[in-house]
Scaffold this motif. Structure first.
Motif, PDB file in Angstrom:
ATOM      1  N   LYS A  13       0.836  -1.209   0.000  1.00  0.00           N
ATOM      2  CA  LYS A  13       0.000   0.000   0.000  1.00  0.00           C
ATOM      3  C   LYS A  13       0.869   1.257   0.000  1.00  0.00           C
ATOM      4  O   LYS A  13       0.593   2.211  -0.713  1.00  0.00           O
ATOM      5  CB  LYS A  13      -0.903   0.043   1.233  1.00  0.00           C
ATOM      6  N   GLU A  14       1.911   1.236   0.826  1.00  0.00           N
ATOM      7  CA  GLU A  14       2.789   2.405   0.908  1.00  0.00           C
ATOM      8  C   GLU A  14       3.438   2.698  -0.440  1.00  0.00           C
ATOM      9  O   GLU A  14       3.436   3.840  -0.915  1.00  0.00           O
ATOM     10  CB  GLU A  14       3.869   2.176   1.970  1.00  0.00           C
ATOM     11  N   VAL A  15       3.967   1.671  -1.082  1.00  0.00           N
ATOM     12  CA  VAL A  15       4.630   1.843  -2.384  1.00  0.00           C
ATOM     13  C   VAL A  15       3.617   2.298  -3.434  1.00  0.00           C
ATOM     14  O   VAL A  15       3.895   3.213  -4.221  1.00  0.00           O
ATOM     15  CB  VAL A  15       5.343   0.541  -2.809  1.00  0.00           C
ATOM     16  N   ALA A  16       2.437   1.669  -3.434  1.00  0.00           N
ATOM     17  CA  ALA A  16       1.401   2.057  -4.398  1.00  0.00           C
ATOM     18  C   ALA A  16       0.999   3.512  -4.190  1.00  0.00           C
ATOM     19  O   ALA A  16       0.785   4.257  -5.153  1.00  0.00           O
ATOM     20  CB  ALA A  16       0.184   1.147  -4.266  1.00  0.00           C
ATOM     21  N   GLY A  17       0.914   3.927  -2.938  1.00  0.00           N
ATOM     22  CA  GLY A  17       0.577   5.314  -2.630  1.00  0.00           C
ATOM     23  C   GLY A  17       1.645   6.280  -3.119  1.00  0.00           C
ATOM     24  O   GLY A  17       1.343   7.347  -3.658  1.00  0.00           O
TER      25      GLY A  17
END
Length: 61
Positions: A13-17
């Protein structure tokens, strides 16, 4: 879910964000990772406390 899965989900999620510029998703990812670490730490503390308790029981016998 186990803590490793939660940690991986949070990192994803962090990377996608970051890639999409979505600060909320990035923040959710970091939060998921922290929650995973807290759960893991609590589990370790619980296991240690149980070990100490068992050790004390054996010493009394």
């Amino acid at each position: 879910m186990n803590s490793a899965m939660d940690k991986a989900k949070g990192k994803l999620k962090e990377v996608a964000g970051k890639i999409s510029g979505n600060e909320r998703l990035e923040s959710e990812g970091r939060t998921d990772q922290v929650k995973s670490k807290v759960r893991e730490t609590a589990k370790n503390v619980r296991e240690r406390a149980e070990g100490i308790r068992d050790s004390l029981k054996r010493d009394r016998s």
